[in-house]
Design an enzyme around this catalytic site. Structure first.
Site, PDB file in Angstrom:
ATOM      1  N   ALA A 153      74.400  40.023  27.260  1.00  0.00           N
ATOM      2  CA  ALA A 153      72.979  40.457  26.919  1.00  0.00           C
ATOM      3  C   ALA A 153      72.857  41.570  26.149  1.00  0.00           C
ATOM      4  O   ALA A 153      71.841  42.345  25.647  1.00  0.00           O
ATOM      5  CB  ALA A 153      72.175  40.811  28.269  1.00  0.00           C
ATOM      6  N   GLY A 154      74.258  42.255  25.646  1.00  0.00           N
ATOM      7  CA  GLY A 154      74.200  43.187  24.850  1.00  0.00           C
ATOM      8  C   GLY A 154      74.100  44.624  25.734  1.00  0.00           C
ATOM      9  O   GLY A 154      74.063  45.829  25.190  1.00  0.00           O
ATOM     10  N   LEU A 155      74.324  44.567  26.966  1.00  0.00           N
ATOM     11  CA  LEU A 155      74.284  45.523  27.895  1.00  0.00           C
ATOM     12  C   LEU A 155      75.756  45.807  28.403  1.00  0.00           C
ATOM     13  O   LEU A 155      75.717  46.904  29.119  1.00  0.00           O
ATOM     14  CB  LEU A 155      73.556  45.259  29.306  1.00  0.00           C
ATOM     15  CG  LEU A 155      72.063  45.119  28.989  1.00  0.00           C
ATOM     16  CD1 LEU A 155      71.195  44.692  30.236  1.00  0.00           C
ATOM     17  CD2 LEU A 155      71.287  46.016  28.242  1.00  0.00           C
ATOM     18  N   SER A 156      76.703  45.383  27.629  1.00  0.00           N
ATOM     19  CA  SER A 156      78.166  45.632  27.809  1.00  0.00           C
ATOM     20  C   SER A 156      78.753  45.513  28.911  1.00  0.00           C
ATOM     21  O   SER A 156      79.348  46.595  29.530  1.00  0.00           O
ATOM     22  CB  SER A 156      78.522  47.194  27.169  1.00  0.00           C
ATOM     23  OG  SER A 156      79.463  47.387  26.735  1.00  0.00           O
ATOM     24  N   SER A 157      78.643  44.297  29.712  1.00  0.00           N
ATOM     25  CA  SER A 157      79.238  44.027  30.659  1.00  0.00           C
ATOM     26  C   SER A 157      80.907  43.954  30.544  1.00  0.00           C
ATOM     27  O   SER A 157      81.295  44.217  31.506  1.00  0.00           O
ATOM     28  CB  SER A 157      79.213  42.714  31.327  1.00  0.00           C
ATOM     29  OG  SER A 157      79.376  41.565  30.335  1.00  0.00           O
TER      30      SER A 157
ATOM     31  N   ASP B 171      80.524  51.318  23.455  1.00  0.00           N
ATOM     32  CA  ASP B 171      80.427  50.894  24.745  1.00  0.00           C
ATOM     33  C   ASP B 171      81.205  51.662  25.738  1.00  0.00           C
ATOM     34  O   ASP B 171      80.759  52.197  26.893  1.00  0.00           O
ATOM     35  CB  ASP B 171      80.934  49.396  24.748  1.00  0.00           C
ATOM     36  CG  ASP B 171      79.943  48.574  23.899  1.00  0.00           C
ATOM     37  OD1 ASP B 171      78.801  48.991  23.385  1.00  0.00           O
ATOM     38  OD2 ASP B 171      80.296  47.473  23.620  1.00  0.00           O
TER      39      ASP B 171
ATOM     40  N   HIS C  96      75.498  49.968  15.034  1.00  0.00           N
ATOM     41  CA  HIS C  96      76.701  49.601  14.250  1.00  0.00           C
ATOM     42  C   HIS C  96      77.156  50.732  13.424  1.00  0.00           C
ATOM     43  O   HIS C  96      77.917  50.714  12.548  1.00  0.00           O
ATOM     44  CB  HIS C  96      76.492  48.525  13.154  1.00  0.00           C
ATOM     45  CG  HIS C  96      76.444  47.159  14.001  1.00  0.00           C
ATOM     46  ND1 HIS C  96      77.596  46.052  13.935  1.00  0.00           N
ATOM     47  CD2 HIS C  96      75.325  46.515  14.666  1.00  0.00           C
ATOM     48  CE1 HIS C  96      77.301  45.163  14.632  1.00  0.00           C
ATOM     49  NE2 HIS C  96      75.884  45.303  14.990  1.00  0.00           N
TER      50      HIS C  96
ATOM     51  N   ASP D  82      78.966  52.970  15.200  1.00  0.00           N
ATOM     52  CA  ASP D  82      80.209  53.991  15.758  1.00  0.00           C
ATOM     53  C   ASP D  82      81.479  53.424  15.043  1.00  0.00           C
ATOM     54  O   ASP D  82      82.148  54.329  14.752  1.00  0.00           O
ATOM     55  CB  ASP D  82      80.187  53.434  17.255  1.00  0.00           C
ATOM     56  CG  ASP D  82      80.550  51.781  17.586  1.00  0.00           C
ATOM     57  OD1 ASP D  82      80.250  51.116  16.469  1.00  0.00           O
ATOM     58  OD2 ASP D  82      80.437  51.405  18.856  1.00  0.00           O
TER      59      ASP D  82
HETATM   60  P1  ADP Z   1      78.453  42.216  26.750  1.00  0.00           P
HETATM   61  O1  ADP Z   1      79.447  43.081  26.863  1.00  0.00           O
HETATM   62  O2  ADP Z   1      77.145  42.445  25.934  1.00  0.00           O
HETATM   63  O3  ADP Z   1      77.972  41.657  28.105  1.00  0.00           O
HETATM   64  P2  ADP Z   1      80.433  40.297  25.798  1.00  0.00           P
HETATM   65  O4  ADP Z   1      80.460  39.224  25.128  1.00  0.00           O
HETATM   66  O5  ADP Z   1      81.105  41.768  25.146  1.00  0.00           O
HETATM   67  O6  ADP Z   1      79.142  40.763  26.333  1.00  0.00           O
HETATM   68  O7  ADP Z   1      81.337  40.311  27.475  1.00  0.00           O
HETATM   69  C1  ADP Z   1      80.850  39.359  28.262  1.00  0.00           C
HETATM   70  C2  ADP Z   1      81.922  38.818  28.937  1.00  0.00           C
HETATM   71  O8  ADP Z   1      82.723  39.715  29.775  1.00  0.00           O
HETATM   72  C3  ADP Z   1      81.986  37.300  29.646  1.00  0.00           C
HETATM   73  O9  ADP Z   1      81.806  36.404  28.609  1.00  0.00           O
HETATM   74  C4  ADP Z   1      82.880  37.311  30.555  1.00  0.00           C
HETATM   75  O10 ADP Z   1      84.151  37.000  29.960  1.00  0.00           O
HETATM   76  C5  ADP Z   1      83.095  39.045  30.879  1.00  0.00           C
HETATM   77  N1  ADP Z   1      82.403  39.433  32.166  1.00  0.00           N
HETATM   78  C6  ADP Z   1      81.558  40.170  32.094  1.00  0.00           C
HETATM   79  N2  ADP Z   1      80.868  40.216  33.638  1.00  0.00           N
HETATM   80  C7  ADP Z   1      81.765  39.473  34.184  1.00  0.00           C
HETATM   81  C8  ADP Z   1      81.953  39.050  35.480  1.00  0.00           C
HETATM   82  N3  ADP Z   1      80.952  39.626  36.556  1.00  0.00           N
HETATM   83  N4  ADP Z   1      82.723  38.390  35.778  1.00  0.00           N
HETATM   84  C9  ADP Z   1      83.484  37.633  34.948  1.00  0.00           C
HETATM   85  N5  ADP Z   1      83.653  38.085  33.879  1.00  0.00           N
HETATM   86  C10 ADP Z   1      82.623  38.851  33.223  1.00  0.00           C
HETATM   87 MG    MG Z   2      80.891  43.625  25.122  1.00  0.00          MG
END
Ligand code: ADP
Ligand code: MG
Length: 382
Positions: free
Chosen positions: A125-129, A175, A35, A37
């Site tokens: 998972a906090g890995l910034s998908s 991120d 936190h 950034d």
């Molecule tokens: P984090 O960034 O830590 O993974 P977030 O809550 O910021 O968590 O982001 C997760 C969101 O990103 C999911 O709820 C979804 O809306 C989107 N997302 C991530 N990966 C995918 C995927 N493979 N397909 C569709 N949506 C995704």
């Molecule tokens: Mg995120």
């Protein structure tokens, strides 16, 4: 079949035509800098060998079509839709927000598109998908529109703009900056005041492990926003624009008048910013014991001062730091659930990791997801 071939095959199956462009972006770990950034502080992050792929082609005229391996129903929107989506359509906000941000940045946009998301990166998972999805979508859209390449910094700004202004999460530059600048076997250093980006080699012979608690606070977005607001309140009361402009000594001298809770939040940010500098120095001195101790100190600060940890994350850290070969461990990312990052020597192996997982299972009735990491390159076209 490689992941890229799998994405291409799946795209053809879903949309009945080949993908024109495929981009991929890694997830990221926050090595240290919790936190900091959005408070103008420093962070160290790393790209990881888990990715989000985005494949695109031009679509039906006047239409945007979306499909994901997590949400396999094809969703369509009128091209140029600028309303925020809700419920099962919420995930569309990430690519849609990036498409809208391209226009706001004066960059080319494809008029219509089909878009497929494929991922081996755990989401939430906090890995910034979320940022990985944004940056892969940004690269794919630009290429599909025939636009020239943009800099890593601009790409990071584009994704962050989408997340802040369209998705509605007030995240800092950690991120998107880490994912844009990530480099194999390197840490990304971000001075968020500039922001200024650089990379520094990961010392050889160390390993990173992620333990995903698979739990997440139900009100996670609200809690993140609340911490953000508490930091702003602290900065305002202390008469500074950004908390990280204060040293720990300056804060200690001035924090007396703050409400106790706000003072704790400020102390976490200011000391964490200082800790990032101490980690950079310890890395340069090749003092890995010190690096590990600083990572664990960061977790204790999250646990007690910023209060963004959970019993699950605390348990994982407690078990990890008493395991042979572990140098340090801390929650990684925003907190309130998600994952713990551990810095390890090679003698911490799969058996050591399984022992921690078994203890977690016995305590919480659910095994954590255990991921040994390689530090990977950033967002790119494939
Ligand atoms: P984090 O960034 O830590 O993974 P977030 O809550 O910021 O968590 O982001 C997760 C969101 O990103 C999911 O709820 C979804 O809306 C989107 N997302 C991530 N990966 C995918 C995927 N493979 N397909 C569709 N949506 C995704
Ligand atoms: Mg995120």
């Amino acid at each position: 079949m490689s992941q890229e071939q799998e994405v291409a095959a799946r795209f053809k199956e879903v949309f009945g035509r080949p993908a024109t462009v495929i981009a991929r972006a890694p997830g990221r770990v926050e090595f240290i800098g919790n936190h900091t950034d959005y408070n103008g502080g420093a962070v160290l992050g790393a790209g990881i060998d888990r990715h989000v792929w985005v494949a695109v082609s031009r679509g039906e005229p006047g239409q945007f079509a979306f499909c994901s391996d997590q949400q396999t129903t094809v969703r369509t929107l009128a091209a140029g839709t600028s309303t925020r989506q809700t419920g099962a359509l919420s995930w569309l906000n990430y690519p849609l927000g990036v498409w809208l941000a391209l226009g706001q940045f004066g960059l080319s946009q494809p008029a219509d598109f089909n878009l497929l998301v494929h991922s081996d990166l755990p989401s939430g998972a906090g890995l910034s998908s979320s940022a990985a999805l944004e940056l892969a979508a940004g690269l794919a859209f630009l290429q599909l529109a025939g636009a020239p390449a943009i800099t890593a910094q601009r790409l990071a700004e584009l994704g962050r703009h989408a997340e802040n202004n369209f998705v509605g999460v007030p995240c800092g530059v950690l991120d998107q900056g880490t994912i844009a600048f990530a480099r194999r076997d390197h840490l990304v250093h971000i001075d968020c005041m500039g922001p200024k980006f650089s990379t520094t080699p990961m010392p050889p012979g160390l390993r990173l492990w992620v333990f995903n608690s698979l739990t997440k606070h139900a009100l996670i977005d609200g809690m993140y926003a609340q911490r953000h607001a508490e930091c702003q309140q602290a900065a305002k009361a202390l008469g500074v624009e950004l908390l990280a402009s204060l040293t720990p000594a300056e804060l200690a001298a001035r924090a007396g008048g703050l409400p106790p809770l706000i003072a704790k939040r400020a102390r976490h940010v200011v000391e964490e910013h200082a800790r990032v500098g101490q980690v950079v120095a310890a890395l340069a001195a090749n003092d890995m014991t010190r690096v590990g101790a600083l990572l664990t100190a960061s977790h204790r600060s999250s646990q007690h001062l910023f209060e963004n940890s959970t019993p699950q994350l605390d348990f994982l850290v407690d078990r990890l730091v008493e395991s042979p070969g572990i140098l340090g461990a801390r929650l990684t990312g925003g907190g309130f659930g998600g994952a713990v990052l551990a810095l390890a020597r090679p003698e911490f192996d799969a058996a050591g990791a399984q022992a921690v997982g078994a203890a977690y299972l016995a305590k919480f009735g659910r095994a954590p997801e255990i991921i040994p990491l390689q530090v990977a390159d950033g967002a790119q076209l494939v």
